[in-house]
Scaffold this motif. Structure first.
Motif, short mmCIF file in Angstrom:
data_model
loop_
_atom_site.label_atom_id
_atom_site.label_comp_id
_atom_site.label_asym_id
_atom_site.label_seq_id
_atom_site.Cartn_x
_atom_site.Cartn_y
_atom_site.Cartn_z
N ASN A 104 0.85 -1.19 0.00
CA ASN A 104 0.00 0.00 0.00
C ASN A 104 0.88 1.24 0.00
OD1 ASN A 104 -0.68 1.55 3.01
ND2 ASN A 104 0.64 -0.27 3.03
N MET A 105 0.94 1.90 -1.12
CA MET A 105 1.73 3.13 -1.20
C MET A 105 1.13 4.03 -2.29
SD MET A 105 5.26 1.52 -2.78
CE MET A 105 5.30 0.76 -4.42
N ALA A 106 1.04 5.30 -1.95
CA ALA A 106 0.48 6.30 -2.86
C ALA A 106 1.58 7.28 -3.24
CB ALA A 106 -0.68 7.04 -2.20
N ILE A 107 1.64 7.62 -4.52
CA ILE A 107 2.76 8.41 -5.04
C ILE A 107 2.22 9.57 -5.87
CG2 ILE A 107 4.84 8.34 -6.47
CD1 ILE A 107 4.88 5.28 -5.93
N ARG A 108 2.81 10.75 -5.65
CA ARG A 108 2.46 11.92 -6.45
C ARG A 108 3.07 11.75 -7.84
NH1 ARG A 108 1.02 16.99 -4.46
NH2 ARG A 108 1.88 16.50 -2.40
N THR A 109 2.24 11.67 -8.86
CA THR A 109 2.73 11.34 -10.19
C THR A 109 3.66 12.40 -10.76
OG1 THR A 109 0.74 12.29 -11.21
CG2 THR A 109 0.73 9.93 -10.75
N ALA A 110 3.49 13.67 -10.36
CA ALA A 110 4.35 14.74 -10.89
C ALA A 110 5.81 14.52 -10.54
CB ALA A 110 3.88 16.09 -10.35
N PHE A 111 6.08 13.74 -9.49
CA PHE A 111 7.45 13.51 -9.07
C PHE A 111 8.07 12.27 -9.72
CE2 PHE A 111 6.96 15.75 -4.66
CZ PHE A 111 6.88 16.97 -5.32
N ILE A 112 7.27 11.48 -10.41
CA ILE A 112 7.78 10.21 -10.94
C ILE A 112 8.64 10.41 -12.18
CG2 ILE A 112 7.12 8.00 -11.97
CD1 ILE A 112 4.71 7.97 -10.09
N GLY A 113 8.20 11.25 -13.09
CA GLY A 113 8.98 11.51 -14.30
C GLY A 113 9.29 10.24 -15.07
N ASN A 114 10.58 10.01 -15.36
CA ASN A 114 10.99 8.83 -16.11
C ASN A 114 11.34 7.64 -15.22
OD1 ASN A 114 10.78 10.14 -18.65
ND2 ASN A 114 12.80 11.08 -18.36
N LEU A 115 11.18 7.78 -13.93
CA LEU A 115 11.51 6.69 -13.01
C LEU A 115 10.52 5.53 -13.21
CD1 LEU A 115 13.26 5.71 -10.60
CD2 LEU A 115 11.54 6.72 -9.09
N ARG A 116 11.05 4.32 -13.22
CA ARG A 116 10.21 3.13 -13.34
C ARG A 116 10.72 2.05 -12.39
NH1 ARG A 116 8.00 6.58 -15.50
NH2 ARG A 116 6.99 6.65 -17.55
N PHE A 117 9.87 1.08 -12.12
CA PHE A 117 10.29 -0.07 -11.32
C PHE A 117 11.32 -0.86 -12.12
CE2 PHE A 117 6.18 1.05 -9.55
CZ PHE A 117 6.38 0.88 -8.19
N ASP A 118 12.30 -1.38 -11.42
CA ASP A 118 13.42 -2.07 -12.05
C ASP A 118 12.99 -3.48 -12.47
OD1 ASP A 118 15.82 -3.33 -12.75
OD2 ASP A 118 16.97 -2.20 -11.27
N GLU A 119 12.89 -3.72 -13.77
CA GLU A 119 12.41 -4.99 -14.28
C GLU A 119 13.46 -6.10 -14.23
OE1 GLU A 119 10.06 -4.79 -17.85
OE2 GLU A 119 9.14 -2.87 -17.24
N ARG A 120 14.66 -5.78 -13.78
CA ARG A 120 15.63 -6.84 -13.49
C ARG A 120 15.25 -7.58 -12.21
NH1 ARG A 120 21.87 -5.70 -13.95
NH2 ARG A 120 21.78 -7.97 -13.76
N LEU A 121 14.42 -6.97 -11.38
CA LEU A 121 13.89 -7.64 -10.20
C LEU A 121 12.66 -8.42 -10.64
CD1 LEU A 121 14.20 -4.63 -7.73
CD2 LEU A 121 15.86 -6.46 -8.11
N VAL A 122 12.89 -9.56 -11.25
CA VAL A 122 11.84 -10.27 -12.00
C VAL A 122 10.86 -10.97 -11.06
CG1 VAL A 122 13.26 -10.59 -14.05
CG2 VAL A 122 13.37 -12.28 -12.20
N LEU A 123 9.76 -11.41 -11.66
CA LEU A 123 8.71 -12.17 -10.99
C LEU A 123 8.17 -11.43 -9.77
CD1 LEU A 123 10.08 -15.83 -11.40
CD2 LEU A 123 8.55 -14.52 -12.90
N TYR A 124 8.36 -11.96 -8.57
CA TYR A 124 7.81 -11.34 -7.36
C TYR A 124 8.42 -9.97 -7.11
CZ TYR A 124 6.31 -11.06 -2.46
OH TYR A 124 5.76 -10.67 -1.27
N GLY A 125 9.62 -9.74 -7.64
CA GLY A 125 10.22 -8.40 -7.58
C GLY A 125 10.62 -7.96 -6.19
N TRP A 126 11.05 -8.87 -5.37
CA TRP A 126 11.30 -8.57 -3.95
C TRP A 126 12.22 -7.36 -3.78
CZ3 TRP A 126 15.10 -9.61 0.07
CH2 TRP A 126 14.55 -9.56 1.35
N GLN A 127 11.81 -6.38 -2.99
CA GLN A 127 12.49 -5.12 -2.71
C GLN A 127 12.34 -4.09 -3.83
OE1 GLN A 127 14.03 -4.51 0.50
NE2 GLN A 127 12.70 -6.28 0.75
N GLU A 128 11.47 -4.34 -4.78
CA GLU A 128 11.24 -3.36 -5.85
C GLU A 128 10.61 -2.10 -5.29
OE1 GLU A 128 7.14 -3.90 -5.24
OE2 GLU A 128 8.75 -5.36 -5.09
N ASP A 129 9.82 -2.23 -4.22
CA ASP A 129 9.20 -1.05 -3.60
C ASP A 129 10.25 -0.17 -2.95
OD1 ASP A 129 9.75 -3.04 -1.73
OD2 ASP A 129 7.84 -2.90 -0.69
#
Length: 288
Positions: A154-179
């Motif tokens: 559960n996390m809410a993020i202000r979209t204006a601050f995200i820009g080009n940042l994305r979740f790291d897709e090298r953290l595959v499947l369950y993506g542990w610690q992607e948050d």
């Protein structure tokens, strides 16, 4: 402020149905919900709601599924709220998020107070989660507490601050610690805040997760990868690795019925052997 709720799901359509029903009870309804799944077999057959619900298909893995939702949401909404499909938000959750972001323009991320977390136990049923919310004492509004990162359920993020940042897709499947990786990088844009007055229950459902060996590998490989990447403090990552390694080692003789401790320990040791040889590849779990 326009709010979109993003639900990345895998193999749990019945939980998505329950979560959509819970969202209908919000005192401030979402302006839209986006469900991101590998294919139609992972989502309920009907998603009829009083708010718009769209589905995005074609990617597997938590970071990838969240990214495809971000691409669809960033230009249309002010706030993106990520809920796991087994998270039950209190009915005032989205109203609290909206009010907090409106009052605090320098806040980048808000993560709520998890009243009970089934991820650290055998898990909770929906009835148990709803009961926990019903029995929770009212909470007074309190100042936000600065955090290293948001909690992915559960996390809410202000979209204006995200820009080009994305979740790291090298953290595959369950993506542990992607948050941790994603939200800690937003601290250069604004505050990452925990807010006790915004609450919910994380059921910690065990279905739809990766095998014990794969998860054990990620418990070591992912934090080491993030150390190299520079998105988490060395002490935080090493403490996390040590804690999980010791827990898996100590409990492997008498494991809990709901945790594959021996599989996790094998994964831990395999990842350590790779790290010692200079091989830091979170995506190696696809070969296990």
């Amino acid at each position: 402020m326009k709010i979109v709720v993003v639900i990345a799901t895998f193999g749990r359509p019945e939980h998505v149905t329950r979560l959509l029903a819970q969202l209908e009870k919000q005192t401030r309804l979402p302006d839209a919900v986006i469900i991101s799944a590998p294919d139609a077999g992972h989502i309920p057959s009907s998603t009829a709601s009083t708010f718009p619900v769209s589905t995005l298909l074609g990617k597997t893995g938590l970071p990838a599924q969240r990214n495809i939702a971000l691409e669809a949401a960033l230009d249309r909404f002010d706030i993106v709220t990520f809920f796991d499909d087994d998270f039950i938000p209190e009915d005032t959750y989205l109203a609290g998020v909206s009010a907090a972001f409106d009052k605090q323009p320098d806040w980048a991320v808000i993560t709520g107070n998890v009243l009970r977390d089934g991820a650290s136990s055998a898990g909770l049923t929906w009835d148990e989660g709803i009961q926990a919310l019903a029995e929770a004492n009212p909470t007074a509004e309190a100042p936000g507490v600065d955090k290293l990162c948001g909690y992915g359920c559960n996390m809410a993020i202000r979209t204006a601050f995200i820009g080009n940042l994305r979740f790291d897709e090298r953290l595959v499947l369950y993506g542990w610690q992607e948050d941790v990786d994603f939200t800690s990088q937003l601290r250069v844009k604004g505050r990452v805040v925990g807010l006790n007055s915004i609450r919910g229950v994380h059921l910690g459902v065990k279905s739809g997760r990766v095998s014990g060996v794969r998860f054990g590998y990620s418990q070591v490989a992912n934090p080491v990868y993030l150390i190299r990447k520079g998105t988490v403090p060395l002490t935080f990552a090493l403490r996390l690795v040590g804690k999980n390694l010791l827990a898996n080692l100590a409990r492997s003789l008498w494991p809990e019925s709901y945790v594959d401790r021996r599989g996790r320990l094998r994964g831990n040791l395999l990842a350590i052997s790779h790290v010692v040889r200079g091989r830091v590849e979170p995506e190696y779990i696809l070969e296990i």
